[in-house]
Design an enzyme around this catalytic site. Structure first.
Site: not given
Length: 128
Positions: A19, A32, A36, A67
Site C-alpha cells: 500500500s 495497517y 504494509k 472498491t
C-alpha cells in the site's frame, strides 16, 4: 515456501500487494501502515535471497482504489482532519482493473529487470 520449487522451475515471480501507506506515515493507520511496510521489506529481503535465481519478487503499493471497502466506514470521533488531508488523493482513485493491469505488467516478461522493487500506483500521494 511451498510454491518456491514450482516458481524456480517455471521462472515465475511473486508480486506482493502492499500500500502507499507502506511508504509514508499516515495518521490513524499505525497497524495497517506497519504491516504494509513489513510486506515491502519482506519483498526486498526475499529478492535478495533469490538474487541468483530466476524468480523475481516485487511489491506494488496502490493508493486509493474504487472498491466497496470504505462503504459504511466511519472516521473516529474527534479526528484531526489536518493530519489526514495530506494523504487524501487529489486525483481520482484507481480502478481495480487499472491495478490488475499493473500487476500483469510487473509479472510479465516486459518487466524482467524489476526485482526487489516497491512500485507506487497511488495518483501521486507518495510523490512528495
Amino acid at each position: 515456501q511451498a510454491a518456491l520449487p514450482h516458481l524456480l522451475k517455471s521462472r515465475g515471480n511473486i508480486v506482493n500487494i502492499a500500500s502507499s501507506a507502506a511508504l509514508i506515515g499516515e495518521a490513524y493507520l499505525v497497524p495497517y501502515a506497519s504491516t504494509k511496510a513489513a510486506l515491502v521489506h519482506m519483498t526486498k529481503s526475499m529478492a535478495m535471497e533469490l538474487i541468483h535465481d530466476d524468480v523475481r519478487v516485487n511489491a506494488i503499493c496502490p493508493g486509493a482504489i474504487e472498491t466497496r471497502i470504505m462503504d459504511g466506514q466511519q472516521l473516529p470521533e474527534g479526528i484531526n482532519f489536518d493530519l489526514i488531508s495530506r494523504f487524501s488523493p487529489l486525483r481520482a482513485a484507481s480502478s481495480p482493473e487499472e491495478i490488475a493491469d499493473f500487476i500483469l505488467y510487473v509479472s510479465s516478461s516486459a518487466a524482467k529487470s524489476l526485482h526487489g522493487a516497491a512500485l507506487s500506483i497511488d495518483g501521486g500521494i507518495t510523490a512528495g
